[in-house]
Design an enzyme around this catalytic site. Structure first.
Site, PDB file in Angstrom:
ATOM      1  N   GLY A  35       0.848  -1.193   0.000  1.00  0.00           N
ATOM      2  CA  GLY A  35       0.000   0.000   0.000  1.00  0.00           C
ATOM      3  C   GLY A  35       0.880   1.238   0.000  1.00  0.00           C
ATOM      4  O   GLY A  35       2.103   1.150   0.182  1.00  0.00           O
ATOM      5  N   LEU A  36       0.237   2.376  -0.174  1.00  0.00           N
ATOM      6  CA  LEU A  36       0.959   3.652  -0.198  1.00  0.00           C
ATOM      7  C   LEU A  36       1.670   3.907   1.130  1.00  0.00           C
ATOM      8  O   LEU A  36       1.323   3.305   2.151  1.00  0.00           O
ATOM      9  CB  LEU A  36      -0.041   4.795  -0.436  1.00  0.00           C
ATOM     10  CG  LEU A  36      -0.700   4.864  -1.816  1.00  0.00           C
ATOM     11  CD1 LEU A  36      -1.871   5.856  -1.767  1.00  0.00           C
ATOM     12  CD2 LEU A  36       0.307   5.271  -2.884  1.00  0.00           C
ATOM     13  N   SER A  37       2.621   4.811   1.103  1.00  0.00           N
ATOM     14  CA  SER A  37       3.258   5.252   2.342  1.00  0.00           C
ATOM     15  C   SER A  37       2.178   5.846   3.248  1.00  0.00           C
ATOM     16  O   SER A  37       1.326   6.615   2.779  1.00  0.00           O
ATOM     17  CB  SER A  37       4.321   6.311   2.013  1.00  0.00           C
ATOM     18  OG  SER A  37       4.932   6.751   3.192  1.00  0.00           O
ATOM     19  N   GLY A  40      -0.856   2.369   6.357  1.00  0.00           N
ATOM     20  CA  GLY A  40      -1.089   1.573   7.573  1.00  0.00           C
ATOM     21  C   GLY A  40      -0.466   0.188   7.549  1.00  0.00           C
ATOM     22  O   GLY A  40      -0.804  -0.665   8.373  1.00  0.00           O
ATOM     23  N   LYS A  41       0.463  -0.057   6.654  1.00  0.00           N
ATOM     24  CA  LYS A  41       1.088  -1.388   6.534  1.00  0.00           C
ATOM     25  C   LYS A  41       1.799  -1.799   7.826  1.00  0.00           C
ATOM     26  O   LYS A  41       1.563  -2.884   8.350  1.00  0.00           O
ATOM     27  CB  LYS A  41       2.112  -1.414   5.369  1.00  0.00           C
ATOM     28  CG  LYS A  41       1.545  -1.055   4.020  1.00  0.00           C
ATOM     29  CD  LYS A  41       2.596  -1.078   2.954  1.00  0.00           C
ATOM     30  CE  LYS A  41       3.688  -0.033   3.101  1.00  0.00           C
ATOM     31  NZ  LYS A  41       3.221   1.365   3.017  1.00  0.00           N
ATOM     32  N   SER A  42       2.697  -0.922   8.301  1.00  0.00           N
ATOM     33  CA  SER A  42       3.472  -1.249   9.509  1.00  0.00           C
ATOM     34  C   SER A  42       2.554  -1.395  10.713  1.00  0.00           C
ATOM     35  O   SER A  42       2.681  -2.339  11.492  1.00  0.00           O
ATOM     36  CB  SER A  42       4.484  -0.150   9.826  1.00  0.00           C
ATOM     37  OG  SER A  42       5.464  -0.122   8.847  1.00  0.00           O
ATOM     38  N   SER A 109       6.063  -1.744  -1.988  1.00  0.00           N
ATOM     39  CA  SER A 109       6.073  -2.661  -3.145  1.00  0.00           C
ATOM     40  C   SER A 109       5.070  -2.196  -4.202  1.00  0.00           C
ATOM     41  O   SER A 109       4.053  -2.857  -4.424  1.00  0.00           O
ATOM     42  CB  SER A 109       5.824  -4.105  -2.713  1.00  0.00           C
ATOM     43  OG  SER A 109       4.804  -4.263  -1.763  1.00  0.00           O
TER      44      SER A 109
HETATM   45  P1  ADP Z   1       2.891   2.620   6.373  1.00  0.00           P
HETATM   46  O1  ADP Z   1       3.639   1.505   7.060  1.00  0.00           O
HETATM   47  O2  ADP Z   1       1.957   2.101   5.327  1.00  0.00           O
HETATM   48  O3  ADP Z   1       3.791   3.701   5.856  1.00  0.00           O
HETATM   49  P2  ADP Z   1       1.969   3.334   9.021  1.00  0.00           P
HETATM   50  O4  ADP Z   1       1.600   1.994   9.562  1.00  0.00           O
HETATM   51  O5  ADP Z   1       3.249   3.931   9.473  1.00  0.00           O
HETATM   52  O6  ADP Z   1       1.910   3.317   7.425  1.00  0.00           O
HETATM   53  O7  ADP Z   1       0.722   4.254   9.373  1.00  0.00           O
HETATM   54  C1  ADP Z   1       0.682   5.627   9.087  1.00  0.00           C
HETATM   55  C2  ADP Z   1      -0.263   6.344  10.037  1.00  0.00           C
HETATM   56  O8  ADP Z   1      -1.606   5.935   9.818  1.00  0.00           O
HETATM   57  C3  ADP Z   1       0.051   6.088  11.490  1.00  0.00           C
HETATM   58  O9  ADP Z   1       0.037   7.319  12.162  1.00  0.00           O
HETATM   59  C4  ADP Z   1      -1.065   5.187  11.964  1.00  0.00           C
HETATM   60  O10 ADP Z   1      -1.413   5.400  13.302  1.00  0.00           O
HETATM   61  C5  ADP Z   1      -2.198   5.538  11.031  1.00  0.00           C
HETATM   62  N1  ADP Z   1      -3.005   4.372  10.744  1.00  0.00           N
HETATM   63  C6  ADP Z   1      -2.545   3.230  10.312  1.00  0.00           C
HETATM   64  N2  ADP Z   1      -3.572   2.342  10.111  1.00  0.00           N
HETATM   65  C7  ADP Z   1      -4.689   2.984  10.420  1.00  0.00           C
HETATM   66  C8  ADP Z   1      -6.060   2.614  10.409  1.00  0.00           C
HETATM   67  N3  ADP Z   1      -6.475   1.399  10.010  1.00  0.00           N
HETATM   68  N4  ADP Z   1      -6.941   3.544  10.782  1.00  0.00           N
HETATM   69  C9  ADP Z   1      -6.523   4.747  11.153  1.00  0.00           C
HETATM   70  N5  ADP Z   1      -5.248   5.160  11.192  1.00  0.00           N
HETATM   71  C10 ADP Z   1      -4.328   4.279  10.821  1.00  0.00           C
END
Ligand code: ADP
Length: 202
Positions: A35-37, A40-42, A109
């Protein structure tokens, strides 16, 4: 087989993946979050890992920034380097699957072709693609690391969604609406898929 590896013979293990899975009481698999940056992947990968770990499963998260510090520190963000980055991660995940681990990977990815190449490293059913579906608008409004702001200012070249493409999965094993649903709901979706596929028990 390339010349470099033509004299290398795979050594047969006395302890097999099946042995390890039996001892662990779960199967090993790769959960490939894409998914995009800031989609919420991590967050989702680590939340799923926590639940699995607390239930006694062997787990490990391979996360974007972490592998770029070591394993892939020689690579940048050109499409070519991104492909090599993913190939290496795929090979590491493959070894970890043999070790009986549920591997969760959190990498943008962005290209279908690169994801399909990683998928092709695995037997059918070992690679489960999970699409963290959040719009660019939502991701940009979250911007936890200020990367979108910097990309818009032209400070980060090849930034996915802004100056580099993201190709959404067409037929992922699971799609999570990480742009709108609460994380806990997404976690339940992933666990349900693992139960349905017999990776973990009910
Ligand atoms: P990625 O790994 O895709 O770059 P992150 O996991 O770091 O994204 O998440 C980015 C932000 O979005 C974080 O601040 C996180 O708390 C928020 N976030 C992630 N998943 C969700 C969700 N399902 N609903 C609301 N906020 C989310």
């Amino acid at each position: 087989m390339s010349e470099k590896s033509s004299n290398v013979v795979w050594h047969k293990a006395l302890v097999t993946r099946e042995d390890r899975q039996r001892r662990n009481h779960h199967k090993s698999v790769v959960l490939w979050f894409t998914g995009l940056s800031a989609s919420g992947k991590s967050t989702l990968a680590h939340a799923v890992e926590k639940r699995l770990h607390d239930d006694g499963c062997n787990t490990f998260v391979l996360d974007g920034d972490n592998v770029r510090h070591g394993l892939c520190s020689d690579l940048g963000f050109s499409l070519e380097d991104r492909a090599e980055n993913l190939r290496r991660i795929g090979e590491v995940a493959k070894l970890m699957i043999e070790a009986g681990t549920i591997v969760l990977t959190a990498f943008i990815s962005p290209l279908r072709q690169d994801r399909e190449r990683v998928r092709s490293l695995f037997p059918h059913g070992d690679f489960l693609e999970i699409y963290c579906d959040a719009s660019i608008e939502v991701c940009e409004s979250r911007d936890p690391k200020g990367l979108y702001r910097r990309a818009r200012a032209g400070e980060i070249p090849d930034f996915t969604g802004i100056s580099s493409p993201y190709e959404a999965p067409i037929n992922p094993e699971l799609r999570c609406n990480t742009g709108e649903d609460p994380v806990e709901e997404n976690v339940e979706q992933v666990l349900e898929m693992l139960r349905k596929r017999g990776i973990i028990s009910g």
